[in-house]
Write a protein that holds these residues in place. Structure first.
Motif, mmCIF file in Angstrom:
data_model
loop_
_atom_site.group_PDB
_atom_site.id
_atom_site.type_symbol
_atom_site.label_atom_id
_atom_site.label_comp_id
_atom_site.label_asym_id
_atom_site.label_seq_id
_atom_site.Cartn_x
_atom_site.Cartn_y
_atom_site.Cartn_z
ATOM 1 N N ARG A 69 -1.147 20.882 10.702
ATOM 2 C CA ARG A 69 -0.808 22.240 11.273
ATOM 3 C C ARG A 69 -1.318 22.379 12.435
ATOM 4 N N HIS A 70 -2.433 21.744 12.833
ATOM 5 C CA HIS A 70 -3.007 21.820 14.129
ATOM 6 C C HIS A 70 -2.744 20.635 15.012
ATOM 7 N N GLY A 71 -1.509 19.977 14.819
ATOM 8 C CA GLY A 71 -1.118 19.151 15.728
ATOM 9 C C GLY A 71 -1.400 17.589 15.716
ATOM 10 N N LEU A 118 0.784 -1.063 0.146
ATOM 11 C CA LEU A 118 -0.011 0.056 0.059
ATOM 12 C C LEU A 118 0.888 1.325 -0.081
ATOM 13 N N ALA A 119 0.726 2.106 -0.967
ATOM 14 C CA ALA A 119 1.499 3.435 -0.975
ATOM 15 C C ALA A 119 0.769 4.350 -0.135
ATOM 16 N N ALA A 120 1.364 5.069 0.741
ATOM 17 C CA ALA A 120 0.952 6.018 1.717
ATOM 18 C C ALA A 120 1.775 7.293 1.884
ATOM 19 N N THR A 121 1.107 8.299 2.517
ATOM 20 C CA THR A 121 1.877 9.363 2.784
ATOM 21 C C THR A 121 1.689 9.846 4.316
ATOM 22 N N LEU A 122 2.694 10.005 4.919
ATOM 23 C CA LEU A 122 2.628 10.256 6.440
ATOM 24 C C LEU A 122 3.029 11.823 6.754
ATOM 25 N N HIS A 123 2.220 12.551 7.318
ATOM 26 C CA HIS A 123 2.348 13.771 7.706
ATOM 27 C C HIS A 123 2.503 14.047 9.163
ATOM 28 N N TYR A 124 3.594 14.778 9.317
ATOM 29 C CA TYR A 124 3.967 14.699 10.716
ATOM 30 C C TYR A 124 3.451 16.319 11.208
ATOM 31 N N PRO A 125 3.012 16.560 12.561
ATOM 32 C CA PRO A 125 2.537 17.889 12.895
ATOM 33 C C PRO A 125 3.747 18.755 12.791
ATOM 34 N N VAL A 177 -4.941 15.837 0.344
ATOM 35 C CA VAL A 177 -3.729 16.519 0.500
ATOM 36 C C VAL A 177 -3.771 17.737 1.341
ATOM 37 N N MET A 178 -4.915 18.346 0.916
ATOM 38 C CA MET A 178 -5.196 19.776 1.584
ATOM 39 C C MET A 178 -5.694 19.522 2.885
ATOM 40 N N SER A 179 -6.503 18.380 3.207
ATOM 41 C CA SER A 179 -6.960 18.138 4.525
ATOM 42 C C SER A 179 -6.053 17.690 5.469
#
Length: 278
Positions: free
Chosen positions: A66-68, A14-21, A58-60
Motif C-alpha cells: 500500500r506504500h509503494g 516454491l509456492a509464493a505470493t506476489l503483491h503489487y503496489p 500477509v498483513m505486512s
C-alpha cells in the motif's frame, strides 16, 4: 493486486505470493513514483509458512504494498504449499532457495535492482543475513526476532531429544516434519555473527521484550557487530511486551508500522543522495 505463483529452485517448486503496489483514490504514496519499484522479499521462520502466525506476513505484505513496495513472500521447500522435504538440504538449501526467489524478483521488469530488501523472521532472519552476505543483489536487510546461534536456538525449540533421535535413527519427527541429521549439521556450520561483516547494506533489527523463544539480547549484540562494519547503517527497534511472533494487535501493528516507516526513510534518503552530483 496479489498473484499466487510458483518459483523453481532446483527440483523444488516454491509456492509464493506476489503483491503489487496498490493505492486507493483517497491515499497518497509516501514517496514520489519512480520508473522502477523496490521489492521486499519475506523469508519465514522454522517450519513456518509465507502466511505467518496470525497472518503476520500477509498483513505486512499488504501494508508495504500500500506504500509503494512490491512484496514477494514464499514458502521454503517442505513448508506450506511448496514441494520437497523441510530441511533436507539444510541451511544451504534454504539460502539457495532464497537466491532463486531473488532471481525471480529481478526478472520482473518494473523491479529496481538497487532496492532489493530481504526481510526474515526468526530462522528466516538468519537465512536472510547468510544470503545477503554472499549475494550482493540484496541491498537492504530487515531481521525480525532473528536467530543468532542456529544450532543452539533451533535445538532449544525442538528439544534435545529430537536432535538425538535424528542422529541415532537418521530422522526425527517434529510437528510432522521429518528432520534429518543434515539439517542439524548445517546449523552448526553457519554462524551469522561471523558472516554479517560481508554485508554492507543498511539493516533494521526488531525484537520483542517478551520473546521466550529467541532472546531479545540478540538484537543488541547484532547491532553492536553491525556497527563495526565500515559501511551501512544499523537501526534497531525493541517492542515492549511483544512475543516471538508479535501476536496481539498492538505488537503486530507496531512491528509493521516501524518497519514500514524505516523502509520509507531509507528509500527517501537514498533518493536524496541520488539527486546530488559531484
Amino acid at each position: 493486486m496479489e498473484h499466487h505463483i510458483t518459483i523453481q529452485s532446483g527440483n523444488i517448486e516454491l509456492a509464493a505470493t506476489l503483491h503489487y503496489p496498490v493505492f486507493t483514490e483517497n491515499e497518497t504514496p509516501d514517496r514520489s513514483a519512480t520508473a522502477r519499484t523496490p521489492i521486499v522479499i519475506i523469508a519465514h521462520g522454522f517450519v513456518g509458512t509465507r502466511i505467518g502466525v496470525d497472518r503476520l506476513f500477509v498483513m505486512s505484505a499488504r501494508e508495504f504494498a500500500r506504500h509503494g513496495y512490491m512484496v514477494l513472500r514464499f514458502d521454503f521447500g517442505g513448508c506450506g504449499e511448496s514441494t520437497g522435504d523441510y530441511g533436507a538440504g539444510g541451511l544451504d538449501a534454504m539460502i539457495d532457495q532464497t537466491r532463486s526467489v531473488i532471481d525471480y524478483a529481478l526478472a520482473i521488469d518494473c523491479v529496481d535492482p538497487q532496492r532489493v530488501v530481504l526481510l526474515g523472521h526468526s530462522l528466516g532472519g538468519a537465512v536472510a543475513l547468510l544470503t545477503a552476505a554472499k549475494d550482493k543483489r540484496v541491498k537492504t536487510l530487515v531481521m525480525w526476532s532473528s536467530v543468532a546461534y542456529p544450532f543452539n536456538d533451533i535445538v532449544g525449540i525442538t528439544g534435545k531429544k529430537v536432535y538425538e533421535q535424528a542422529v541415532q535413527f537418521g530422522s526425527s519427527d517434529y510437528l510432522g516434519y521429518a528432520l534429518q541429521p543434515v539439517f542439524f549439521e548445517s546449523l552448526t556450520r553457519h554462524q551469522p555473527f561471523e558472516q554479517l561483516r560481508k554485508f554492507n547494506g543498511d539493516v533494521l533489527l526488531v525484537h520483542g521484550t517478551a520473546d521466550e523463544v529467541i532472546p531479545v539480547d540478540y538484537c543488541f549484540l547484532y547491532q553492536k557487530l553491525f556497527w563495526l562494519r565500515s559501511q551501512g547503517q544499523c537501526d534497531k527497534e525493541v517492542i515492549f511486551q511483544a512475543d516471538h511472533t508479535y501476536s496481539g494487535g498492538q505488537a503486530k501493528e507496531q512491528l509493521i508500522q516501524k518497519t514500514r516507516d524505516w523502509l520509507l526513510y531509507i528509500d527517501k534518503r537514498k533518493n536524496e543522495w541520488n539527486d546530488w552530483t559531484i
